[in-house]
Write a protein that holds these residues in place. Structure first.
Motif, PDB file in Angstrom:
ATOM      1  N   PRO A 155       1.548   2.998   6.677  1.00  0.00           N
ATOM      2  CA  PRO A 155       0.868   1.848   6.295  1.00  0.00           C
ATOM      3  C   PRO A 155       1.474   0.709   7.182  1.00  0.00           C
ATOM      4  CG  PRO A 155       1.527   3.012   4.178  1.00  0.00           C
ATOM      5  CD  PRO A 155       1.885   4.089   5.647  1.00  0.00           C
TER       6      PRO A 155
ATOM      7  N   TYR B 110       6.502  -3.750   2.399  1.00  0.00           N
ATOM      8  CA  TYR B 110       6.858  -2.367   2.225  1.00  0.00           C
ATOM      9  C   TYR B 110       8.187  -2.024   2.178  1.00  0.00           C
ATOM     10  CZ  TYR B 110       5.204   2.500   2.979  1.00  0.00           C
ATOM     11  OH  TYR B 110       5.045   3.803   2.861  1.00  0.00           O
TER      12      TYR B 110
ATOM     13  N   TYR C 231      -6.165  -5.219   4.595  1.00  0.00           N
ATOM     14  CA  TYR C 231      -5.184  -5.559   5.482  1.00  0.00           C
ATOM     15  C   TYR C 231      -5.445  -6.936   6.122  1.00  0.00           C
ATOM     16  CZ  TYR C 231      -2.562  -1.071   5.212  1.00  0.00           C
ATOM     17  OH  TYR C 231      -1.882   0.073   4.872  1.00  0.00           O
TER      18      TYR C 231
ATOM     19  N   VAL D  80       0.964  -1.096   0.030  1.00  0.00           N
ATOM     20  CA  VAL D  80       0.023  -0.023   0.011  1.00  0.00           C
ATOM     21  C   VAL D  80       0.933   1.218  -0.007  1.00  0.00           C
ATOM     22  CG1 VAL D  80      -1.608   1.327   1.601  1.00  0.00           C
ATOM     23  CG2 VAL D  80      -1.982  -1.232   1.135  1.00  0.00           C
TER      24      VAL D  80
ATOM     25  N   MET E 253      -9.950  -0.392   3.345  1.00  0.00           N
ATOM     26  CA  MET E 253      -8.516  -0.382   3.620  1.00  0.00           C
ATOM     27  C   MET E 253      -8.291  -1.631   4.682  1.00  0.00           C
ATOM     28  SD  MET E 253      -6.849   0.628   1.217  1.00  0.00           S
ATOM     29  CE  MET E 253      -5.290   0.159   1.923  1.00  0.00           C
TER      30      MET E 253
ATOM     31  N   ILE F   1      -2.154  -1.329  -3.842  1.00  0.00           N
ATOM     32  CA  ILE F   1      -3.038  -0.236  -3.616  1.00  0.00           C
ATOM     33  C   ILE F   1      -2.492   1.084  -3.548  1.00  0.00           C
ATOM     34  CG2 ILE F   1      -4.839   0.646  -2.044  1.00  0.00           C
ATOM     35  CD1 ILE F   1      -5.560  -2.202  -1.264  1.00  0.00           C
ATOM     36  N   GLY F   2      -2.743   2.052  -4.129  1.00  0.00           N
ATOM     37  CA  GLY F   2      -2.368   3.554  -4.132  1.00  0.00           C
ATOM     38  C   GLY F   2      -2.383   4.239  -5.349  1.00  0.00           C
TER      39      GLY F   2
END
Length: 236
Positions: free
Chosen positions: A152, A142, A134, A65, A130, A97-98
């Motif tokens: 995030p 990340y 998760y 994310v 969101m 996502i983003g």
């Protein structure tokens, strides 16, 4: 230079302010951010059905994310994921996502690493969904080169998810020992970390529980109180 006091959102940010602006470390307070209270473990079998019906995602998935700035290191994530799929026979998808496709040529990199059938890019997702992503993910990855805080990561931790993130900038401050830290410049290390979490369910669950426990140290109430104290100190 003219500020009476400076609030930094991480120790790493404080150190950057001292390094680049020669600021007095005694006038810098570190007050971390927090995740919204909607980010929490959700025990519901209907989550995956919801995601399947709304987003057409049927497979198990790894989640990433964030806005697609180059510093988020998504190209290396795609490379590591492609090696994982090629060498390990992994069935998981990678869900990204983003917003920010214009910052990073995602399609070109997906084509370069031959992961078109395994990567799902959703762009912007409604905030209310969101926490569901998760919770539905197998784990969160990340590998950012640099973050001022890394919200995030904390959101994933608050949902009791195992996290893989970088051993760089502020990210170790947020994750602590609640996940796996990797060198963001080392593709093989990132691949191996993902493989470990995919294959070791106990490790994944234990890290998720540890992450959840560590996430409780962060709260907006605590952030607000500490911020108010700074304002009161310098408004009198």
């Amino acid at each position: 230079r003219n500020a009476s006091y400076i609030i930094a959102i991480s120790k790493n940010t404080k150190n950057d302010i001292i390094r680049y602006y020669s600021a007095d470390e005694n006038k810098i307070a570190v007050i971390p951010l927090a995740a919204n209270e909607s980010f929490k473990p959700i025990e519901s079998a209907s989550i995956k059905n919801y995601i399947k019906n709304k987003y057409s995602i049927q497979d198990d998935f790894i989640l990433n994310v964030g806005v697609l700035f180059k510093r988020r290191n998504v190209a290396r994530l795609l490379e590591a994921f492609s090696l994982l799929k090629k060498d390990r026979g992994v069935r998981h998808k990678l869900v990204i996502i983003g917003p920010g496709r214009r910052y990073f040529n995602l399609d070109r990199n997906i084509e370069k690493y031959k992961v078109k059938d395994s990567v799902i890019y959703l762009g912007y997702v409604e905030q209310k969904d969101m926490p569901l992503f998760y919770n539905a993910a197998s784990f969160f990855v990340y590998p950012s080169y640099y973050e001022g805080f890394g919200l995030p990561v904390l959101e994933a931790m608050s949902c009791a998810k195992a996290v893989i993130t970088s051993d760089a900038s502020s990210l170790p401050e947020v994750l602590g020992d609640g996940g796996i830290l990797v060198d963001p410049y080392n593709t093989e290390e990132l691949r191996e970390a993902m493989f470990r979490l995919l294959k070791d369910t106990d490790l994944r669950e234990n890290l998720g529980m540890r992450a959840l426990e560590l996430s409780k140290a962060f709260s907006w109430e605590k952030t607000a109180k500490q911020t108010i104290e700074i304002y009161e100190k310098f408004s009198s």
